[in-house]
Design an enzyme around this catalytic site. Structure first.
Site, PDB file in Angstrom:
ATOM      1  CG  HIS A 184      43.505 -35.808  22.236  1.00  0.00           C
ATOM      2  ND1 HIS A 184      44.228 -37.232  22.330  1.00  0.00           N
ATOM      3  CD2 HIS A 184      44.191 -35.216  21.604  1.00  0.00           C
ATOM      4  CE1 HIS A 184      45.235 -37.035  21.829  1.00  0.00           C
ATOM      5  NE2 HIS A 184      45.388 -35.879  21.329  1.00  0.00           N
TER       6      HIS A 184
ATOM      7  CG  ASP B 223      42.068 -39.310  23.512  1.00  0.00           C
ATOM      8  OD1 ASP B 223      41.324 -39.198  22.704  1.00  0.00           O
ATOM      9  OD2 ASP B 223      43.282 -39.120  23.730  1.00  0.00           O
TER      10      ASP B 223
ATOM     11  CB  SER C 102      48.167 -35.274  20.676  1.00  0.00           C
ATOM     12  OG  SER C 102      47.748 -35.690  19.610  1.00  0.00           O
TER      13      SER C 102
END
Length: 445
Positions: free
Chosen positions: A423, A363, A162
């Site tokens: 994610h 994601d 991220s």
């Protein structure tokens, strides 16, 4: 550097287990560990936690060292990455079958300052941009390798997730320069950017098409989400970055309403981070923090980190609560949040640093098509050669017949498309993530 404390006495595992009775019927083998603080500036200190590789056939000196950087900014690698994704124990203090310690030693750092157990002594010390984040981490790495000289010649990789990917790219570039200038001694071999916030705008522009293609939006919803994304684009073109961050929050509100609360981190998983109320003028930043950082400090993990783990570590200052400064970390980075780092990746490739991009199929917040979009913007001369390659299917283990990922590489650039993952790739597809780590670190081809 405050010296890390290696566990030579009562095992951490048993000590932690004492706080959750009945988890173990017999004593498992505990990996060797060390931890400590690095004062990166006069009013800021960063916490690190090292696990030595735990492999039945190889010594840690035969395996790489992996630095893990969490996202947010403000999410804790020592907490979330460790106990929810890749460390030796999960949040229930049970052994993790797919821990990355099988493939190498893992160094968690709570980064930027104020994250996790890391802390600042006054508000002026929070990082406000990627430059400060990077310079602080370089202090940590210099002190670490000077203190832990056994790791100076071991292959060293940076893995991330991220917003951690954006930080990892910048840190990798400056680390490369520091090594060339002989300021840091380590054997740095590459950086891996997982579901990374390298180009926020490309991610935002992908939301509508991705949700539409997966039947989470109808024509009307697509039009609304596309309109919200264009407002962000216009703000970015005017270099109004803080406004772009606020508009980003508004776009997410539209998506939540239009999709009946799709999970931004895995579109096939029920969303546990949706917001039920809004308040005040500060709401855009507060909502973003609650939606993207606070869920990584959920009660169970927070209780673990502020209870048994804290008691074992023994060096956490009394005034420091794990995750207690996370919101300030996030808000101080608001101006920097929407800026891209595509040029940094270009610089890494030009410097012949190995760069890996990996992304989860499910994601939304950093969708794969958004990642592919910024990759097409690279000025790297060999990009066409990479694009012309045919991707190869990957299987999580030799006996599996189910495609777990696709993979493509050329020269010093690689991309992994991880199927059935959101994610948090290691949490969703632990076996494939571990195989990828071995491939990136040249243990499995």
């Amino acid at each position: 550097m405050e010296p890390g404390r290696q566990l030579l006495g009562a095992p951490l595992l048993l000590l932690l287990a004492a706080f959750s009775s009945g988890l173990f019927l017999r004593e498992p083998k505990e990996p060797k560990q060390a931890w400590g603080y690095v004062p990166v500036r006069s009013n800021a200190s960063m916490f690190w936690w090292l696990y030595y590789a735990d492999n039945p056939t190889k010594n840690f000196t035969e395996l790489p060292l992996i630095l893990w950087l969490q996202g947010g900014p403000g999410a804790s690698g020592c907490g979330y990455g460790n106990f929810e994704e890749i460390g030796p124990l999960d949040a229930d203090l049970k052994p993790r079958r797919t821990t990355w310690l099988q493939a190498g030693s893992v160094l968690f750092v709570d980064n930027p300052v104020g994250t996790g157990y890391s802390y600042v002594n006054d508000s002026s010390a929070y990082a406000t941009d990627l430059c400060k984040v990077t310079s602080d981490m370089l202090v940590v790495l210099e002190k670490f390798f000077n203190s832990k000289t056994e790791f100076q010649t071991i292959p060293f990789y940076i893995f991330s997730e991220s917003y951690g990917g954006k930080m990892a790219a910048a840190i990798a570039l400056e680390l490369h320069k520091a090594i060339e200038a002989k300021m840091i001694k380590c054997h740095f071999l590459g950086v891996a950017l997982g579901d990374s916030w390298i180009s926020p705008l490309d991610s935002v522009l992908s939301w509508g098409p991705y949700l539409y293609s997966t039947s989470y939006l109808d024509d009307k919803g697509l039009k609304e989400v596309t309109g919200a994304a264009k407002k962000i684009l216009n703000a970015m073109n005017r270099k109004e970055y803080k406004l772009a961050t606020m508009l980003w929050s508004s776009a997410e509100d539209i998506i939540e309403e239009s999709t009946n609360g799709v999970n931004f981190y895995n579109i096939l998983t029920p969303d546990s981070s949706s917001l039920t109320s809004t308040t005040s003028e500060l709401v855009p930043f507060l909502k973003l923090f609650q939606r993207h950082v606070q869920y990584q400090h959920k009660d169970k993990l927070s209780d673990l980190m502020n209870g048994p783990v804290r008691k074992k570590l023994k060096i956490i200052p009394d005034h420091v609560k794990w995750g207690g400064q996370a919101q300030e970390v996030f808000e101080h980075m608001a101006e920097d949040f929407m800026k891209h780092a595509i040029d940094v990746v270009d610089d890494l490739l030009e410097a012949n640093v190995n760069v890996t991009v990996y992304n989860g199929q499910l994601d939304l917040i950093v969708s794969t098509i958004g990642q592919e979009a910024w990759i097409r913007k690279l000025k790297w001369p060999k990009l066409k050669h990479f694009s012309d390659q045919k991707w190869q299917p990957l299987y999580a283990c030799p006996k599996s017949k189910e495609t777990a990922a696709f993979f493509k590489s050329y020269d010093n650039f690689a991309f992994y498309w991880i199927l059935k993952a959101g994610h948090m790739v290691p949490a969703d597809q632990g076996d494939m993530a571990l195989k990828m780590v071995r491939m990136v670190t040249r243990q499995d081809h």
